[in-house]
Design a protein around this motif. Structure first.
Motif, short mmCIF file in Angstrom:
data_model
loop_
_atom_site.label_atom_id
_atom_site.label_comp_id
_atom_site.label_asym_id
_atom_site.label_seq_id
_atom_site.Cartn_x
_atom_site.Cartn_y
_atom_site.Cartn_z
N MET A 185 0.70 -1.20 0.00
CA MET A 185 0.05 0.07 0.01
C MET A 185 0.73 1.15 0.03
O MET A 185 0.26 2.28 -0.12
CB MET A 185 -0.90 -0.11 1.40
CG MET A 185 -1.86 -0.98 1.12
SD MET A 185 -3.03 -1.18 2.60
CE MET A 185 -2.32 -2.12 3.63
N THR A 186 2.22 1.16 0.09
CA THR A 186 2.88 2.16 0.15
C THR A 186 4.31 2.23 -0.88
O THR A 186 4.84 3.07 -1.04
CB THR A 186 3.62 2.59 1.58
OG1 THR A 186 4.29 1.08 1.82
CG2 THR A 186 2.71 2.54 2.58
N GLY A 187 4.41 1.24 -1.39
CA GLY A 187 5.59 0.81 -2.16
C GLY A 187 5.63 1.01 -3.64
O GLY A 187 4.62 1.65 -4.17
N ALA A 188 6.29 0.45 -4.37
CA ALA A 188 6.44 0.65 -6.04
C ALA A 188 5.36 0.12 -6.68
O ALA A 188 4.87 0.71 -7.94
CB ALA A 188 7.73 -0.09 -6.45
N ASP A 220 1.18 -4.18 5.27
CA ASP A 220 1.63 -3.63 4.34
C ASP A 220 3.17 -3.92 4.23
O ASP A 220 3.67 -3.88 5.36
CB ASP A 220 1.57 -1.94 4.35
CG ASP A 220 2.38 -1.24 3.39
OD1 ASP A 220 2.48 -1.48 2.42
OD2 ASP A 220 3.04 -0.04 3.76
N TYR A 221 3.87 -4.36 3.35
CA TYR A 221 5.03 -4.76 3.25
C TYR A 221 6.03 -3.70 2.31
O TYR A 221 7.14 -4.04 2.23
CB TYR A 221 5.45 -6.15 2.96
CG TYR A 221 5.22 -6.51 1.65
CD1 TYR A 221 4.09 -6.82 0.94
CD2 TYR A 221 6.43 -6.78 0.65
CE1 TYR A 221 3.92 -7.05 -0.57
CE2 TYR A 221 6.48 -7.06 -0.67
CZ TYR A 221 4.99 -7.35 -1.06
OH TYR A 221 5.06 -7.74 -2.56
N GLY A 222 5.32 -2.70 1.64
CA GLY A 222 6.08 -1.84 0.87
C GLY A 222 6.71 -2.37 -0.48
O GLY A 222 7.64 -1.80 -0.79
N ARG A 242 8.85 -4.60 -0.12
CA ARG A 242 10.24 -5.24 0.19
C ARG A 242 10.23 -6.53 0.82
O ARG A 242 9.48 -6.90 1.51
CB ARG A 242 10.62 -4.15 1.46
CG ARG A 242 10.65 -2.62 0.65
CD ARG A 242 11.36 -1.67 1.72
NE ARG A 242 10.76 -1.36 2.91
CZ ARG A 242 10.96 -1.96 4.10
NH1 ARG A 242 12.09 -2.46 4.34
NH2 ARG A 242 10.18 -1.80 5.26
#
Lengths: 209, 414
Positions: B39-42, B78-80, B82
């Motif tokens: 929900m936050t990454g690429a 969320d794991y972004g 990564r």
């Protein structure tokens, strides 16, 4: 033998009395205001303030740089923001907050979406304060900006590519202690339920400061 | 004597009533499922919508009685995008006794694959990589939609059937294909071997690959290189933003080819970002578009989206929500069957659940789902759409297994 039975019977009566009393108390409460779909008013969720909970400034180094210790890689400064909400229950009975979720935008760029699923009960007519942390990782935010915000960065006149995105991130990370740009809390949704399983969802949004 | 017995019986009943009546611990019999989301990454532009869809679908599952009466608790993180964080969260899911995991991208899914195989935890992800469909190699990796490689083959086939046969050069020369994608990305490169194989089967001439970064918003140099080869079709393996950049540049520079796009680059945002240049582009989807009419279960998808995320207008939601529902629906069915068989272990969810699904109708425009003990490609019929006047129009359903029945089995794991 008779004495032993008497003690056992007495214990059972005390247990039963407690149990009946708790049932009666619940009944009384339900009789006063039994939650229904109709009378369950949606609690309000209001952003009180945003706090830079932990701060490391701004730095970024790529995997070309050899660290003193640890694994070589692409690393950007983390940023830990805390969002403090007032959650007000207007109902004459307690309600449970099952989850709270929202997206965080720095200016026009959505950078993070957080969700807190730890439940809490809000007493009848009372307001609870809820703190939700949002961790922004410099590297992760860079990739997010590059893959999803490239056109916007270009439109903002910052140029293209990693250089433009890093410049933008640096500006945000360095000026956040003074909150020099708008932080948008958007697409917020908090789920509330009663003991009977009736569910209501509150939508919320706010720009800070 | 009788009096004593009654006394003991009375004590027993009162005590049991008290203990069970006042303890909620006995009332809750929850089944835990983990979810890894970006929900936050690429990939958050599509990952967030998918994550919302998972959560809404689990609410629906619980409203429909959960797993044979037992409610589901979703641990969603969320794991972004990564991988180290994905591995860390996976360990948490194990500690939380999650019976299954709803995963996300190709990179982390492939990285976790040996671990989930060893631990025998079903991992239903949004990576439709054909590499994960071979039950011999990755038995616990599953998904509900047709795989990337089959989708690529089908899209090229649909173009060949519909467009090439009406081309003025049809019968005079071979059609030409170029692939445009970021080769270092596992998602982007997953179907390349398959589409080139399909191109050879259909008699294409294949040009050099063009390397386009997922971050690209200027692809003029790649378009210039493509112009030398004069492709009729370009396969885009990237995600929405860089695909939009490439087709905009191709349009502006008069390349004149048809663009075929992989699953994660083909949605409403493409139309928004690419505008008129998106018209005529084609892509295979793994399910119907959000809000598409006369699609079973779509009404529930819309209802739960409105109910649980009222702050996000439906116009802003994507097909990713429907994809999430598809994965939850197959996992739900598999878990119900395993539970009914009296064993909700990972191995049972696989053997008594997934591998008993045969032409299972999920709804949502998803091809009927079948998993066997060797083949975890869930569907054989691929739906291909084309964008016309800013709208998605169904152009063809390609049944690869029927059309190439002699080759279908050998394509497993591509």
């Amino acid at each position: 033998m008779y004495k032993k039975n008497k003690i056992l019977a007495l214990t059972a009566i005390i247990f039963a009395a407690f149990f009946i009393a708790s049932c009666v108390a619940t009944d009384v409460k339900i009789n006063v205001a039994a939650p229904t779909e109709e009378n369950f008013q949606t609690p309000s969720v209001t952003l009180d303030y945003v706090d830079v909970a932990h701060y490391w400034g701004w730095w970024y180094f790529s995997k070309k740089v050899k660290p003193t210790m640890g694994t070589q890689g692409d690393y950007g400064a983390p940023l830990d923001l805390a969002f403090i909400f007032n959650v007000q229950n207007p109902n004459p009975y307690p309600v449970k907050m099952d989850s709270i979720k929202f997206t965080i935008g720095f200016e026009d760029f959505d950078l993070n979406t957080v969700e807190n699923k730890e439940t809490q009960w809000i007493p009848a007519g009372k307001t609870n304060q809820v703190r939700v942390h949002a961790m922004f990782d410099g590297r992760q935010s860079l990739l997010s900006l590059l893959v999803t915000g490239g056109f916007k960065l270009q439109a903002k006149g910052l140029g293209t590519g990693a250089g433009a995105a890093l410049k933008q991130l640096g500006q945000w990370w360095e000026t956040i202690p003074g909150f020099e740009f708008p932080i948008h809390v958007k697409q917020g949704a908090a789920i509330f339920s009663t003991e009977e399983g009736i569910i209501k969802v509150t939508a919320f949004e706010k720009t800070y400061p | 004597m009788l009096k004593k017995k009654w006394q003991k019986f009375f004590i027993l009943i009162v005590s049991i009533t008290f203990i069970f009546g006042s303890s909620s611990a006995f009332a809750e019999d929850m089944i835990h499922i983990g979810a890894l989301n970006d929900m936050t990454g690429a990939t958050s532009d599509v990952g967030k919508d998918y994550a919302l869809g998972l959560s809404e679908a689990i609410h629906y599952v619980n409203d429909m009685g959960g797993i044979n009466g037992k409610k589901v608790k979703l641990y969603q993180f969320d794991y972004g995008y990564r991988i180290p964080e994905a591995l860390t969260k996976y360990k948490l899911f194990k500690r939380l006794d999650c019976k299954a995991i709803l995963g996300w991208g190709t990179g982390d899914t492939e990285a976790l694959s040996p671990t989930v195989t060893r631990d025998k935890i079903p991992f239903v992800s949004a990576s439709y990589s054909g590499h994960l469909a071979s039950a011999d190699k990755t038995p616990y990796n599953l998904f509900s939609g047709t795989d990337y490689s089959s989708n690529a083959r089908a899209t090229l086939t649909a173009w060949f059937d519909i467009k090439w046969k009406n081309h003025p050069d049809f019968g005079k020369r071979k059609p030409r294909l170029t692939c445009s994608y970021m080769s270092s990305s596992p998602y982007c490169s997953a179907p390349i071997k398959a589409i080139k194989d399909q191109a050879e089967i259909l008699g294409f001439e294949i040009g050099n690959d063009q390397s386009v970064s997922l971050f690209a918003i200027d692809t003029k140099s790649q378009i210039l290189a493509m112009k030398k080869f004069k492709p009729d079709v370009i396969w885009h393996g990237n995600t929405t933003m860089s695909v939009a950049a490439t087709i905009k540049d191709a349009y502006a520079m008069g390349l004149g080819a048809t663009h075929l796009i992989n699953v994660w680059g083909f949605d409403k945002n493409l139309i928004k970002l690419a505008g008129a240049s998106a018209n005529g582009t084609m892509g295979a989807t793994v399910c119907a578009f959000l809000g598409e009419e006369n699609i079973p279960l779509m009404d529930k998808v819309l209802e739960y989206a409105n109910k649980y995320n009222p702050g996000i207008p439906i116009e802003k939601r994507l097909i990713r929500t429907v994809q999430a529902w598809g994965n939850v629906m197959v996992l739900w069915e598999a878990m119900k069957r395993a539970d009914k068989a009296g064993d909700l272990s990972g191995e049972s969810i696989l053997k008594n659940g997934f591998e008993t699904l045969e032409n299972f109708e999920v709804g949502l425009g998803i091809s009927p789902v079948t998993y066997t003990a060797t083949d975890h490609r869930p569907g054989k019929t691929i739906t291909v759409y084309e964008i016309n006047d800013g709208k998605f129009q169904l152009v063809q359903k390609v049944d690869l297994a029927k059309r190439w029945s002699d080759k279908w089995d050998s394509w497993l794991g591509w």
